[in-house]
Scaffold this motif. Sequence first.
Motif, PDB file in Angstrom:
ATOM      1  N   LYS A 117       0.829  -1.212   0.000  1.00 53.76           N
ATOM      2  CA  LYS A 117       0.000   0.000   0.000  1.00 53.76           C
ATOM      3  C   LYS A 117       0.861   1.259   0.000  1.00 53.76           C
ATOM      4  CE  LYS A 117      -1.844  -1.517   3.824  1.00 53.76           C
ATOM      5  NZ  LYS A 117      -1.269  -2.861   3.830  1.00 53.76           N
ATOM      6  N   ALA A 118       0.358   2.272  -0.685  1.00 52.54           N
ATOM      7  CA  ALA A 118       1.024   3.571  -0.737  1.00 52.54           C
ATOM      8  C   ALA A 118       0.403   4.528   0.270  1.00 52.54           C
ATOM      9  CB  ALA A 118       0.913   4.161  -2.138  1.00 52.54           C
ATOM     10  N   ASN A 119       1.179   5.490   0.727  1.00 53.50           N
ATOM     11  CA  ASN A 119       0.634   6.588   1.519  1.00 53.50           C
ATOM     12  C   ASN A 119      -0.301   7.389   0.621  1.00 53.50           C
ATOM     13  OD1 ASN A 119       0.316   9.243   2.682  1.00 53.50           O
ATOM     14  ND2 ASN A 119       2.082   8.841   3.989  1.00 53.50           N
ATOM     15  N   PRO A 120      -1.587   7.523   0.975  1.00 58.64           N
ATOM     16  CA  PRO A 120      -2.519   8.197   0.066  1.00 58.64           C
ATOM     17  C   PRO A 120      -2.280   9.691  -0.064  1.00 58.64           C
ATOM     18  CG  PRO A 120      -3.590   7.665   2.147  1.00 58.64           C
ATOM     19  CD  PRO A 120      -2.248   7.004   2.184  1.00 58.64           C
ATOM     20  N   LEU A 121      -1.561  10.294   0.880  1.00 55.57           N
ATOM     21  CA  LEU A 121      -1.310  11.731   0.827  1.00 55.57           C
ATOM     22  C   LEU A 121      -0.008  12.072   0.102  1.00 55.57           C
ATOM     23  CD1 LEU A 121      -2.378  12.729   4.456  1.00 55.57           C
ATOM     24  CD2 LEU A 121      -3.698  12.971   2.333  1.00 55.57           C
ATOM     25  N   LEU A 122       1.037  11.280   0.339  1.00 52.60           N
ATOM     26  CA  LEU A 122       2.325  11.534  -0.297  1.00 52.60           C
ATOM     27  C   LEU A 122       3.010  10.193  -0.573  1.00 52.60           C
ATOM     28  CD1 LEU A 122       4.268  13.776  -1.240  1.00 52.60           C
ATOM     29  CD2 LEU A 122       5.384  13.629   1.013  1.00 52.60           C
ATOM     30  N   PRO A 123       2.588   9.517  -1.631  1.00 54.41           N
ATOM     31  CA  PRO A 123       3.156   8.194  -1.921  1.00 54.41           C
ATOM     32  C   PRO A 123       4.603   8.294  -2.361  1.00 54.41           C
ATOM     33  CG  PRO A 123       1.721   8.902  -3.706  1.00 54.41           C
ATOM     34  CD  PRO A 123       1.555   9.912  -2.610  1.00 54.41           C
ATOM     35  N   MET A 124       5.369   7.263  -2.015  1.00 56.33           N
ATOM     36  CA  MET A 124       6.733   7.189  -2.516  1.00 56.33           C
ATOM     37  C   MET A 124       6.699   6.933  -4.016  1.00 56.33           C
ATOM     38  SD  MET A 124       8.246   3.425  -1.433  1.00 56.33           S
ATOM     39  CE  MET A 124       7.608   3.407   0.250  1.00 56.33           C
ATOM     40  N   PRO A 125       7.784   7.175  -4.734  1.00 63.76           N
ATOM     41  CA  PRO A 125       7.802   6.949  -6.182  1.00 63.76           C
ATOM     42  C   PRO A 125       7.385   5.519  -6.534  1.00 63.76           C
ATOM     43  CG  PRO A 125       9.745   8.165  -5.522  1.00 63.76           C
ATOM     44  CD  PRO A 125       9.054   7.746  -4.253  1.00 63.76           C
ATOM     45  N   HIS A 126       6.634   5.407  -7.601  1.00 64.87           N
ATOM     46  CA  HIS A 126       6.079   4.120  -8.008  1.00 64.87           C
ATOM     47  C   HIS A 126       7.177   3.072  -8.179  1.00 64.87           C
ATOM     48  CE1 HIS A 126       3.185   1.421  -9.981  1.00 64.87           C
ATOM     49  NE2 HIS A 126       4.131   1.182 -10.871  1.00 64.87           N
ATOM     50  N   GLU A 127       8.266   3.476  -8.831  1.00 69.52           N
ATOM     51  CA  GLU A 127       9.324   2.496  -9.099  1.00 69.52           C
ATOM     52  C   GLU A 127       9.962   1.979  -7.814  1.00 69.52           C
ATOM     53  OE1 GLU A 127      11.016   6.697  -9.689  1.00 69.52           O
ATOM     54  OE2 GLU A 127       9.186   5.578 -10.224  1.00 69.52           O
ATOM     55  N   GLN A 128       9.973   2.793  -6.774  1.00 65.61           N
ATOM     56  CA  GLN A 128      10.515   2.346  -5.494  1.00 65.61           C
ATOM     57  C   GLN A 128       9.581   1.311  -4.852  1.00 65.61           C
ATOM     58  OE1 GLN A 128      11.501   5.569  -2.865  1.00 65.61           O
ATOM     59  NE2 GLN A 128      12.155   4.217  -1.200  1.00 65.61           N
ATOM     60  N   MET A 129       8.279   1.535  -4.956  1.00 62.00           N
ATOM     61  CA  MET A 129       7.326   0.559  -4.429  1.00 62.00           C
ATOM     62  C   MET A 129       7.405  -0.753  -5.198  1.00 62.00           C
ATOM     63  SD  MET A 129       3.986   2.720  -3.284  1.00 62.00           S
ATOM     64  CE  MET A 129       3.589   1.417  -2.128  1.00 62.00           C
ATOM     65  N   VAL A 130       7.552  -0.673  -6.502  1.00 63.23           N
ATOM     66  CA  VAL A 130       7.702  -1.895  -7.304  1.00 63.23           C
ATOM     67  C   VAL A 130       8.965  -2.645  -6.885  1.00 63.23           C
ATOM     68  CG1 VAL A 130       8.113  -2.790  -9.626  1.00 63.23           C
ATOM     69  CG2 VAL A 130       6.377  -1.025  -9.266  1.00 63.23           C
ATOM     70  N   ALA A 131      10.039  -1.911  -6.590  1.00 60.69           N
ATOM     71  CA  ALA A 131      11.274  -2.568  -6.153  1.00 60.69           C
ATOM     72  C   ALA A 131      11.057  -3.310  -4.837  1.00 60.69           C
ATOM     73  CB  ALA A 131      12.393  -1.535  -6.014  1.00 60.69           C
ATOM     74  N   HIS A 132      10.337  -2.710  -3.889  1.00 59.59           N
ATOM     75  CA  HIS A 132      10.033  -3.408  -2.629  1.00 59.59           C
ATOM     76  C   HIS A 132       9.160  -4.643  -2.894  1.00 59.59           C
ATOM     77  CE1 HIS A 132      11.981  -0.385  -0.348  1.00 59.59           C
ATOM     78  NE2 HIS A 132      11.011   0.509  -0.347  1.00 59.59           N
ATOM     79  N   PHE A 133       8.204  -4.504  -3.775  1.00 58.90           N
ATOM     80  CA  PHE A 133       7.340  -5.622  -4.154  1.00 58.90           C
ATOM     81  C   PHE A 133       8.168  -6.764  -4.726  1.00 58.90           C
ATOM     82  CE2 PHE A 133       4.473  -7.151  -7.775  1.00 58.90           C
ATOM     83  CZ  PHE A 133       3.756  -8.032  -6.995  1.00 58.90           C
ATOM     84  N   HIS A 134       9.060  -6.444  -5.649  1.00 62.50           N
ATOM     85  CA  HIS A 134       9.901  -7.472  -6.260  1.00 62.50           C
ATOM     86  C   HIS A 134      10.838  -8.112  -5.240  1.00 62.50           C
ATOM     87  CE1 HIS A 134       9.411  -5.769 -10.615  1.00 62.50           C
ATOM     88  NE2 HIS A 134       8.353  -6.439 -10.199  1.00 62.50           N
ATOM     89  N   ALA A 135      11.355  -7.323  -4.313  1.00 60.86           N
ATOM     90  CA  ALA A 135      12.240  -7.876  -3.283  1.00 60.86           C
ATOM     91  C   ALA A 135      11.495  -8.902  -2.427  1.00 60.86           C
ATOM     92  CB  ALA A 135      12.795  -6.754  -2.411  1.00 60.86           C
ATOM     93  N   ALA A 136      10.227  -8.611  -2.110  1.00 61.02           N
ATOM     94  CA  ALA A 136       9.434  -9.580  -1.345  1.00 61.02           C
ATOM     95  C   ALA A 136       9.194 -10.846  -2.159  1.00 61.02           C
ATOM     96  CB  ALA A 136       8.105  -8.944  -0.941  1.00 61.02           C
ATOM     97  N   LEU A 137       8.894 -10.686  -3.434  1.00 61.89           N
ATOM     98  CA  LEU A 137       8.689 -11.857  -4.288  1.00 61.89           C
ATOM     99  C   LEU A 137       9.947 -12.710  -4.371  1.00 61.89           C
ATOM    100  CD1 LEU A 137       6.690 -10.282  -7.260  1.00 61.89           C
ATOM    101  CD2 LEU A 137       5.781 -11.665  -5.378  1.00 61.89           C
ATOM    102  N   ASP A 138      11.097 -12.058  -4.439  1.00 59.87           N
ATOM    103  CA  ASP A 138      12.362 -12.791  -4.538  1.00 59.87           C
ATOM    104  C   ASP A 138      12.599 -13.685  -3.324  1.00 59.87           C
ATOM    105  OD1 ASP A 138      12.834 -11.609  -6.969  1.00 59.87           O
ATOM    106  OD2 ASP A 138      14.238 -10.100  -6.192  1.00 59.87           O
TER     107      ASP A 138
END
Length: 273
Positions: A117-138
Amino acid sequence: MHPVNAAFAVNTYSYTLRGSARAAVQALAGRGFREFELMMYPGHLWPDEVDAAQRRDWRAWAEGEGLTIRTLNMPNVDLNIAAATAEMRAMTLGLLRRFVVLAGDIGAQGVVLGPGKANPLLPMPHEQMVAHFHAALDELVPLAARHGTAIFVENMPFAFLPRAAELLEAVEASAHPDLGIVYDVANGHFVHEDPAAGLRRCAGRLQVVHLSDTTQASFRHDAVGLGTVDFTAIPGVLQSIGFKRRPVLEIIDPDPDRAIDQSARRLEAAGWT
């Protein structure tokens, strides 16, 4: 018992506060259901509450009764693999590792994963969230394979990848060609996505379909017929993409037995067989 129930799998969400998952599955099996998605919840089904002997017994019992544990799911609003803080990501992954091991031990075919989940007021950059997502998948995908289960990622309105196209893009950019997708029809409808189009887009990775009803103004997982989801077009889509697994009724209702049976009958009337 309604014979149509055998055409659907059922999620135990509505039973999480009522007692154990084992008791819920026994009762649902008595009403004709043969396949289940179990919710992870303390007092219902939780890794620390199921020892090795109980896990063996769970698996032997389900197999002996001819029942299938399709997936384990969890209240994803509590967890966040794409959190800004390393501590929250670590805590979430710690729980998910335990869920994966439990899934393998009791013979569940997969674990449903929220992308984060992203912060609805000030989300981190999309690519950074995708990187965290991929790290969890790994970490989680190889662990699941070692334990004889799998990871399936779901479209969720409160996640940072709420629609089929963006979810599929992030999944296909990962290093895991066998990673599956759960498509939730109500979730897609709520974010103004055509569920039929979402299902077609995910066809190559589709492992589970969740069914419930909602409007586009208020996010719900109601009994079929209480919202604005058009269920009539979906059976033909599933047939056209070759999806033959039982869809999962993920109904949340204070009277779940009535709501789940009612949903199965209404889906039958809408062309589901």
